[in-house]
Scaffold this active site. Structure first.
Site, short mmCIF file in Angstrom:
data_model
loop_
_atom_site.label_atom_id
_atom_site.label_comp_id
_atom_site.label_asym_id
_atom_site.label_seq_id
_atom_site.Cartn_x
_atom_site.Cartn_y
_atom_site.Cartn_z
N GLN A 35 1.47 3.43 2.26
CA GLN A 35 2.27 3.53 3.48
C GLN A 35 2.83 2.16 3.89
O GLN A 35 2.95 1.85 5.07
CB GLN A 35 1.45 4.13 4.62
N SER A 36 3.18 1.34 2.91
CA SER A 36 3.66 -0.01 3.22
C SER A 36 5.01 0.02 3.95
O SER A 36 5.99 0.59 3.46
CB SER A 36 3.81 -0.79 1.91
N ASN A 37 5.02 -0.63 5.11
CA ASN A 37 6.30 -0.79 5.82
C ASN A 37 7.17 -1.82 5.13
O ASN A 37 8.39 -1.71 5.11
CB ASN A 37 6.03 -1.26 7.25
N SER A 72 0.85 -1.19 0.00
CA SER A 72 0.00 0.00 0.00
C SER A 72 0.89 1.25 0.00
O SER A 72 2.12 1.13 0.10
CB SER A 72 -0.88 -0.01 1.25
N ALA A 103 7.32 -2.37 1.95
CA ALA A 103 7.97 -1.73 0.79
C ALA A 103 9.19 -0.92 1.25
O ALA A 103 10.28 -1.03 0.68
CB ALA A 103 6.97 -0.84 0.07
#
Ligand SMILES: Cc1ncc(COP(=O)(O)O)c(C=O)c1O
Length: 326
Positions: A74-76, A72, A78
């Site tokens: 705000q993917s952690n 997403s 990623a």
């Protein structure tokens, strides 16, 4: 200790296991403890750093040039993948959901800082876009390595098989026995590794995955399947019984990435009583659930309960205004 040919070292391990004395006192329930996987390190850390030790290890072993993953905005996962790729000298392409938001903040800001290339899915399917990008890389003469959403395959989950052993060792040293272990569960790799590890060790604490998104039966089914794939991958002769997988979906609240009042309360309590930062998307939902279960007298005062912090604090900055307003 789980070792594969290709595992690399990225995380600061073991992460601390600490009592939450002031929170326990405030809530008046069981003794609460925390496992600090928010301190794994690598560009602000989190649970994905453990998984990436195995995944990036395999990428290097396969002589990949480019790591591709999805998440997403705000993917952690990623952000930590971008950091791990930078550390390993690999290119990183992140497939992020939907469209670029107006503001580049929180994890998305860090993705840029870490040198990742970002591709937005728009209306396309993220998995299909990852495959398309992998093909583009091959055409350009580079070897791609595709990591699934959340790093949740058997290799990624193997990291939490091992983490479970780490936690049990620490709890024995601290002479504390947890009745239950709670944490945020989403793509299921963390929980799958934990239940597989627990089965292998005959660990009897209740492992409670707090869904941040999906209905309990959907997530539980995925966790059961992945836990079995994980023991198969690790070649460990152990059965993971269906009852070992508990998913609670009572605290999804207003939905994925939507911060309601219980999440706000959890963030403020942990910050002000313990100096610990939760994130609005995952750990605050799980902690809000824990707080509610304590208030509903799920455990006796003489019991101990572990909250496994899985990281995510960089997303706080994207929620600044909503956290400050009352
Ligand atoms: C902070 C945080 N906690 C928990 C999770 C859930 O972990 P898993 O996807 O392995 O279920 C994630 C996944 O992105 C996360 O970023």
């Amino acid at each position: 200790m789980v070792t594969t040919l290709s595992r690399i070292s990225l995380a600061h391990l073991p992460t601390p296991l600490q009592p939450l004395e002031r929170l326990s006192q405030e809530l008046g329930g069981p003794q609460l403890w925390i496992k600090r996987d928010d301190l794994t390190g690598l560009a602000f850390g989190g649970n994905k750093t453990r998984k990436l030790e195995f995944l990036l290890g395999e990428a290097l072993y396969q002589q990949a040039h480019t790591v591709i993953t999805a998440g997403s905005v705000q993917s952690n996962h990623a952000r930590q993948t971008a950091a791990a790729a930078a550390r390993c000298g690999l290119r990183c392409i992140l497939v992020l959901s939907a469209m670029s938001p107006g503001e580049i903040e929180g994890n998305l800001f860090l993705d840029h800082l870490l040198g990742a290339q970002i591709r937005w899915t728009g209306h396309r399917n993220g998995n299909a876009l990852m495959q398309q990008i992998a093909n583009e890389e091959r055409v350009a003469g580079r070897t791609p390595y595709v990591i699934p959403y959340g790093g949740s395959n058997a290799l990624g989950a193997a990291a939490y098989f091992e983490a479970m052993h780490e936690m049990v060792r620490q709890s024995r040293q601290a002479q504390v026995e947890f009745d239950s272990v709670l944490f945020a569960s989403s793509s299921g790799g963390t929980q799958s590794g934990m239940v597989a590890g627990a089965a292998a060790m005959h660990y009897h604490g209740r492992i409670m995955g707090m869904s941040v998104d999906e209905p309990a039966d959907v997530l539980a089914q995925r966790v059961r399947r992945l836990a079995r794939l994980t023991v198969e991958y690790l070649n460990v002769r152990v059965e993971v019984p269906n009852e070992a997988v508990t998913v609670i979906d009572d605290y999804v609240g207003e939905g994925y990435a939507i911060m309601g009042e219980p999440e706000r309360e959890a963030i403020h309590l942990l910050a002000r009583l313990e100096g610990i930062l939760l994130d609005p998307v995952y750990t605050a939902k799980a902690m809000a659930g824990l707080i509610d279960l304590v208030r509903n007298k799920t455990w006796r005062r003489d019991q101990a309960v572990l909250f496994w912090h899985t990281g995510g604090a960089p997303a706080l900055f994207a929620y600044r205004d909503r956290l400050l307003s009352r």
